[in-house]
Enzyme design. Structure first.
Site, PDB file in Angstrom:
ATOM      1  N   ARG A   1      -6.703  16.569  66.515  1.00 20.69           N
ATOM      2  CA  ARG A   1      -6.483  15.237  67.099  1.00 20.69           C
ATOM      3  C   ARG A   1      -6.603  14.152  66.034  1.00 20.69           C
ATOM      4  NH1 ARG A   1     -10.661  14.454  70.410  1.00 20.69           N
ATOM      5  NH2 ARG A   1     -11.438  12.658  69.296  1.00 20.69           N
TER       6      ARG A   1
ATOM      7  N   TYR B   1      13.050  -0.368  78.176  1.00 24.38           N
ATOM      8  CA  TYR B   1      12.859   0.851  78.954  1.00 24.38           C
ATOM      9  C   TYR B   1      11.883   0.539  80.098  1.00 24.38           C
ATOM     10  CZ  TYR B   1      11.493   5.634  80.060  1.00 24.38           C
ATOM     11  OH  TYR B   1      11.224   6.807  80.708  1.00 24.38           O
TER      12      TYR B   1
ATOM     13  N   ASP C   1      11.020  -1.592  69.019  1.00 17.65           N
ATOM     14  CA  ASP C   1      11.308  -0.223  69.437  1.00 17.65           C
ATOM     15  C   ASP C   1      12.706   0.102  68.895  1.00 17.65           C
ATOM     16  OD1 ASP C   1      12.237   2.025  70.814  1.00 17.65           O
ATOM     17  OD2 ASP C   1      11.102   1.563  72.618  1.00 17.65           O
TER      18      ASP C   1
ATOM     19  N   LYS D   1      14.259  11.184  71.382  1.00 19.53           N
ATOM     20  CA  LYS D   1      15.683  10.829  71.346  1.00 19.53           C
ATOM     21  C   LYS D   1      16.310  11.206  69.998  1.00 19.53           C
ATOM     22  CE  LYS D   1      14.337   8.789  75.159  1.00 19.53           C
ATOM     23  NZ  LYS D   1      13.786   9.676  76.121  1.00 19.53           N
TER      24      LYS D   1
END
Ligand code: LCS
Length: 394
Positions: free
Chosen positions: A58, A111, A183, A208
């Site tokens: 992590r 989005y 973004d 994407k």
């Protein structure tokens, strides 16, 4: 040879790749949750930061780090932080940069979950947001307040393909001591590098174009300096939304063909956009490569090619949209975007459903809007498929 001296397409192939055991030419997948210390003193030194190394996945993992270095290099950033999804990247960025009482200026057209995150989650923690048409620069100027800490845009925006003038937006943000966050999912660094135009932080849904093969969910945050990196890393570690080694490996593999994929996405999309624009069943088309795009000239300043995303409105609205979506055969009816296969979707009933009709209307997301993520198939096959679906509209 140093990667910084390479052209972008060569960087795609070589970025983030080092020297590995047995001469492996690709980074091995370190599919481990934890790393063994040499002894107690070594463990303590790692935790203190006195020596470089790995403790726990992590916090840091070599396979993840290799992919992060590659994306940072392609975006022209200092370092990057791999996240479990695009939304993990966006929510971590907001959490890291905002506190109660702060204000965000955000594009109306983003989005859907990004908008609802600000409206319904961050609002609970005292963060206020104003949504404006950031493709009209004066709207940003009007919306900025003394407590504005972030100006946040997608350009081109999902799903209306609105283009914000990145340089102008950055100037407004900085004049108000706010950060400019972009973004860059729709363009990818192959076509647009927002840090060059003044962005402070770039986020992506790597689901994407960066991965490009519709088989990974991931996100990334790219930052400009070590202080921001350390602060963001601490927050990401505490929030926990990290990407795992296997997905990082897949994204890193996808990056190698990013430049060539984006070239083919663009080539196909330009032809399809021009075909749609002339089609009698199509009311209008939004594509950065069409002169009819209201911010066509702004686009030319900041992206090297218009990309693979098209939106269009059919003459008979929702019903016609339904006919097209139910009749395409090669184009797949699915949300998401940026993969090698062409996808078609209807934002009002899918990705932007949660925004509600009123917010969709103000964002320009009409009920008959169809979004096309153009893949890398032969464009003749794609046009044949669209044509046989469009002729079914009476
Ligand atoms: N940013 C943009 C511009 C996006 O299009 C998406 C997802 C995200 C962030 C969130 O990324 P994720 O968490 O899904 O990796 N866009 C989607 C879309 O248009 N259809 O399905 C997902």
């Amino acid at each position: 040879m140093k990667n910084e001296n390479l052209q972008f397409d060569s960087k795609c192939v070589h970025s983030g790749v080092g020297e590995y055991e047995h001469g492996s030419v690709v980074p091995p997948i370190y599919q481990t949750s934890t790393f063994k210390f040499e002894n107690a003193a070594h463990g303590a030194a790692l935790f203190k930061g006195d020596v470089e190394g790995y403790i726990y996945t992590r916090m840091k993992n070599p396979t993840v780090e290799a992919m992060e270095n590659a994306v940072a290099e392609l975006e022209g950033g200092h370092k990057a932080l791999g996240c479990a999804s695009g939304m993990a990247a966006i929510s971590t960025t907001f959490t890291a940069l905002l506190k109660s009482g702060d204000h965000v200026v955000c594009s109306k057209s983003v989005y859907g979950p990004t908008l609802t995150l600000l409206q319904t989650v961050l609002s609970k923690f005292g963060v206020e947001a104003t949504f404006v048409d950031t493709d009209i620069t004066e709207e940003i100027e009007k919306a900025v307040k003394p407590n504005t800490k972030i100006v946040y845009v997608e350009s081109p925006a999902n799903p209306v393909i609105a283009i914000t003038d990145l340089e102008a937006a950055a100037k407004i943000a900085h004049a108000n001591n706010a950060l400019f966050v972009v973004d860059n999912t729709f363009m990818s660094p192959a076509l647009q590098q927002p840090l060059k135009f003044g962005a402070d932080v770039v986020v992506h849904s790597m689901t994407k174009f960066l991965n490009g093969h519709a088989d990974v969910v991931g996100g990334i945050i790219v930052v400009k300096n070590e202080d921001d990196y350390k602060m963001m890393r601490r927050i990401l570690n505490q929030m926990g939304g990290v990407i795992d080694p296997f997905n990082s490996f897949l994204v890193h593999r996808g990056l190698k063909t990013l430049a060539i994929r984006m070239q083919k996405h663009t080539e196909n999309a330009q032809i399809i956009a021009e075909y749609l624009e002339k089609h009698p069943k199509v009311k209008w088309v939004r594509y950065p490569g069409l002169k009819s795009h209201p911010n066509y000239e702004v686009g030319l300043k900041q992206h090297s090619a218009p990309g693979g995303m098209i939106s269009f409105e059919l003459t008979d609205g929702f019903k016609a949209g339904e006919i097209v979506m139910n009749n395409v055969k090669l184009c797949k009816l699915a949300v998401s975007l940026g993969g090698v296969e062409t996808l078609v979707q209807h934002p009002a009933s899918m990705t932007h459903l949660t925004m509600g009709e009123a917010a969709r209307a103000t964002a320009g997301i009409t009920e008959g809007l169809v979004r096309l993520s153009v893949g890398i198939e032969n464009v003749k096959d794609l046009i044949n498929d669209l044509e046989q679906a469009l002729v079914k509209i009476q």
